[in-house]
Write a protein that holds these residues in place. Structure first.
Motif, PDB file in Angstrom:
ATOM      1  N   PRO A 102      -4.627   2.148  -5.549  1.00 34.49           N
ATOM      2  CA  PRO A 102      -5.790   2.737  -5.419  1.00 34.49           C
ATOM      3  C   PRO A 102      -5.849   4.358  -5.649  1.00 34.49           C
ATOM      4  O   PRO A 102      -4.731   4.893  -5.754  1.00 34.49           O
ATOM      5  N   LYS A 103      -6.834   4.834  -6.125  1.00 37.19           N
ATOM      6  CA  LYS A 103      -6.806   6.358  -6.728  1.00 37.19           C
ATOM      7  C   LYS A 103      -6.822   7.274  -5.484  1.00 37.19           C
ATOM      8  O   LYS A 103      -6.035   8.286  -5.506  1.00 37.19           O
ATOM      9  N   SER A 104      -7.508   6.846  -4.295  1.00 43.95           N
ATOM     10  CA  SER A 104      -7.159   7.713  -3.113  1.00 43.95           C
ATOM     11  C   SER A 104      -5.867   7.482  -2.374  1.00 43.95           C
ATOM     12  O   SER A 104      -5.354   6.540  -1.871  1.00 43.95           O
TER      13      SER A 104
ATOM     14  N   GLU B 110     -12.451  -0.334  -5.307  1.00 47.47           N
ATOM     15  CA  GLU B 110     -11.834   0.778  -4.629  1.00 47.47           C
ATOM     16  C   GLU B 110     -12.581   1.594  -3.398  1.00 47.47           C
ATOM     17  O   GLU B 110     -12.040   1.558  -2.281  1.00 47.47           O
TER      18      GLU B 110
ATOM     19  N   ARG C   7     -14.529  -2.106 -10.930  1.00 46.83           N
ATOM     20  CA  ARG C   7     -13.344  -1.289 -10.357  1.00 46.83           C
ATOM     21  C   ARG C   7     -13.663  -0.558  -9.220  1.00 46.83           C
ATOM     22  O   ARG C   7     -13.226  -0.473  -8.273  1.00 46.83           O
ATOM     23  N   ASP C   8     -14.879   0.364  -9.404  1.00 48.91           N
ATOM     24  CA  ASP C   8     -15.093   1.466  -8.554  1.00 48.91           C
ATOM     25  C   ASP C   8     -15.598   0.642  -7.477  1.00 48.91           C
ATOM     26  O   ASP C   8     -15.538   1.096  -6.167  1.00 48.91           O
TER      27      ASP C   8
ATOM     28  N   THR D  98      -6.245   6.347   1.281  1.00 49.09           N
ATOM     29  CA  THR D  98      -6.482   4.852   1.330  1.00 49.09           C
ATOM     30  C   THR D  98      -4.983   4.284   0.960  1.00 49.09           C
ATOM     31  O   THR D  98      -4.671   3.176   1.592  1.00 49.09           O
TER      32      THR D  98
ATOM     33  N   ASP E 297     -11.437   1.541   0.206  1.00 49.02           N
ATOM     34  CA  ASP E 297     -11.647   2.850   1.024  1.00 49.02           C
ATOM     35  C   ASP E 297     -12.167   2.597   2.481  1.00 49.02           C
ATOM     36  O   ASP E 297     -11.881   3.421   3.384  1.00 49.02           O
TER      37      ASP E 297
END
Length: 213
Positions: A199-201, A96, A92-93, A204, A100
């Motif tokens: 997405p976490k960001s 991501e 997953r990272d 992004t 990004d």
């Protein structure tokens, strides 16, 4: 097969019908993406759990988190050179990170100052981004948009061997489900369970111009 599956008709009731969404199967550890290859490449990857052999590290490779978009692209595994359908359990990272770093494959005037800035960004990034119409099981275009990501250079080398948790050959599953499509029995169609990935960001999120969930 380790993919979680669910009736297509049930999922259809839950999915957003319009807008830009990263439809995918995911958890805290991984995101499932799909690729199709000729047997020489696909069978090697499934057997050895990495991309090697005839797989080219010198050309861009495209991944799709959306199962039905992949089925549109490969004709449910019937197109020549795309007979082996792979479900890739990508960290997953890493997914991501791709989001990004992704640069649009076409100029976006509301993101880049001018074409020169965009061209410079393309030159310096290993990740490409494209939004395309999503498709239903029959291949008809939908109003919802689907994402695909292109990977090249150093990132493709990491992708091939380091960034993948598992590679599943789902070709037989695809063939079985395609019969329901051919027989116009979508009530019986089962596909991987998917939902919108966010997405976490926040940067992004806005860069991708994602639609609100």
């Amino acid at each position: 097969m380790k993919l979680k599956t669910k009736l297509y008709k049930e999922q259809l009731k839950e999915w957003p019908q319009t807008g830009r969404h990263i439809m995918a199967q995911f958890d805290e550890e991984k995101v499932i993406v799909y690729q199709s290859y000729r047997p020489e490449i696909g069978h090697f990857a499934a057997k050895n759990q990495f991309f090697g052999g005839a797989f080219s590290l010198s050309r861009m490779t495209w991944i799709k988190p959306n199962f039905l978009w992949m089925m549109y692209r490969n004709g449910w595994g019937t197109k020549e050179g795309q007979e082996v359908v792979l479900a890739i359990h990508l960290k997953r990272d890493v997914f991501e990170r791709y989001l990004d770093k992704a640069i649009y494959s076409s100029y976006q005037p509301n993101i880049y100052k001018d074409r020169e800035e965009w061209q410079e960004a393309v030159k310096n990034s290993n990740i490409r981004l494209q939004w395309d119409p999503d498709h239903d099981p029959y291949g008809a275009k939908l109003e919802r948009r689907a994402i695909q990501l292109g990977i090249r250079n150093e990132d493709i080398e990491k992708y091939a061997k380091d960034d993948i948790l598992e590679i599943e050959d789902i070709s037989e599953f695809v063939k079985e489900q395609y019969q329901h499509v051919l027989n116009n029995k979508l009530d019986n169609l089962i596909i991987p369970e998917e939902r919108p990935f966010v997405p976490k960001s926040k940067t992004t999120y806005h860069q991708l111009k994602l639609s609100g969930i």
